[in-house]
Scaffold this active site. Structure first.
Site, PDB file in Angstrom:
ATOM      1  CG  ASN A 254      -8.977  -4.931   1.032  1.00 49.20           C
ATOM      2  OD1 ASN A 254      -9.914  -4.201   0.707  1.00 49.20           O
ATOM      3  ND2 ASN A 254      -9.160  -6.189   1.407  1.00 49.20           N
TER       4      ASN A 254
ATOM      5  CD  GLU B  95      -3.066  -1.205   2.074  1.00 45.29           C
ATOM      6  OE1 GLU B  95      -3.521  -0.093   2.366  1.00 45.29           O
ATOM      7  OE2 GLU B  95      -3.577  -2.282   2.453  1.00 45.29           O
TER       8      GLU B  95
ATOM      9  NE  ARG C 229      -8.924  -5.002  -4.358  1.00 48.59           N
ATOM     10  CZ  ARG C 229      -8.015  -4.034  -4.458  1.00 48.59           C
ATOM     11  NH1 ARG C 229      -7.654  -3.367  -3.369  1.00 48.59           N
ATOM     12  NH2 ARG C 229      -7.484  -3.734  -5.621  1.00 48.59           N
TER      13      ARG C 229
ATOM     14  CE  LYS D 270      -2.936   0.930  -3.137  1.00 47.25           C
ATOM     15  NZ  LYS D 270      -3.942  -0.153  -3.237  1.00 47.25           N
TER      16      LYS D 270
END
Length: 271
Positions: free
Chosen positions: A165, A3, A251, A51
């Site tokens: 996430n 991340e 996810r 990212k």
């Protein structure tokens, strides 16, 4: 899981190893770039953008890479054995007299003109760890589609760059709403969106150290580093209610059914 914080650390390691030094090795193991050769050129800098990683070289060229789910850059002292995966997973090797940077499982590897970097990263929203950070703009982006679930909006890099996430789950917990809550239904949406954006920046900034761990709770007790992410069936650190899990946009999403209000799907059996 890479991340914004882990990409920032990777950029810092690569910059320390390569910046200001002449390339003695250049090996890109992707078909369209296999014949390129920048040996002899100097690396100017390596910077993160959300990212994404941008390694800039003299002559106005940039190597753009993205780690996605399981890519990684490793840096080794010259002559030391490499480790990070089998040889067939290596996609890039950049070497100097002192260090070798090896990119494993990189799903995105492209060489472009530095002037054209916008083609690769120009779509991104304000970078949580970058000089362009703007909490008000990030909040406005989040609220642009009021009916969109908060979890999906946080993961959209066009809104703000760097949330993955893990931080999605933790930010929804801190906001005390489920990931399926429409952003327009947040309590006092404008103020809450700004606070979420600012909290995201604080969390990522706090986790850029070389310790490599990720902590959102402030607790140093093993197993209590995160409020809800990866804690399915385990007690909520605030109220003790078992944390739940369900898929959101493919996810896993995590939430405490007591601490977080708002819509949520029925968890599958066993979750």
């Amino acid at each position: 899981m890479p991340e914004g914080d882990s990409v920032w650390r990777a950029a810092a390691r690569l910059h320390t190893a390569l910046a200001g030094r002449e390339l003695t090795r250049w090996d890109l193991r992707v078909p369209r770039l296999a014949t390129t050769d920048l040996t002899g050129r100097t690396t100017l800098e390596v910077v993160p953008r959300g990212k994404h990683l941008l390694a800039r070289f003299e002559g106005g060229l940039t190597l753009h890479t993205h780690l996605r789910m399981d890519g990684a850059w490793r840096v080794f002292a010259a002559g030391r054995p490499w480790h990070g995966g089998p040889a067939h997973e290596i996609r890039a090797v950049l070497g100097t007299a002192d260090h070798t940077a090896v990119g494993y499982r990189l799903p995105v590897v492209e060489l472009l003109r530095t002037a054209d970097e916008g083609r690769a990263v120009g779509h991104l929203g304000p970078d949580l760890l970058g000089p362009d950070w703007d909490a008000a703009r990030a909040a406005a982006n989040l609220l642009a589609v009021p009916e969109r679930p908060l979890g999906e909006a946080l993961l959209d890099q066009r809104n703000l760059a760097g949330v993955g996430n893990v931080y999605k789950a933790e930010l929804c917990f801190l906001a005390q709403v489920t990931p399926w809550t429409p952003v327009g239904s947040l309590p006092d949406p404008g103020t809450t969106a700004v606070r979420l954006a600012e909290a995201a920046r604080r969390l990522l900034s706090a986790n850029t150290g070389e310790h490599g761990g990720r902590n959102t709770t402030g607790s140093r007790r093993p197993g209590q580093e995160l409020f809800v992410y990866g804690r399915t069936h385990r007690p909520c650190l605030r109220c003790g209610t078992p944390v739940r899990e369900a898929l959101q946009d493919g996810r896993p999403a995590y939430w405490c059914p007591r601490c977080q209000s708002g819509p949520a799907p029925q968890s599958p059996p066993g979750n």
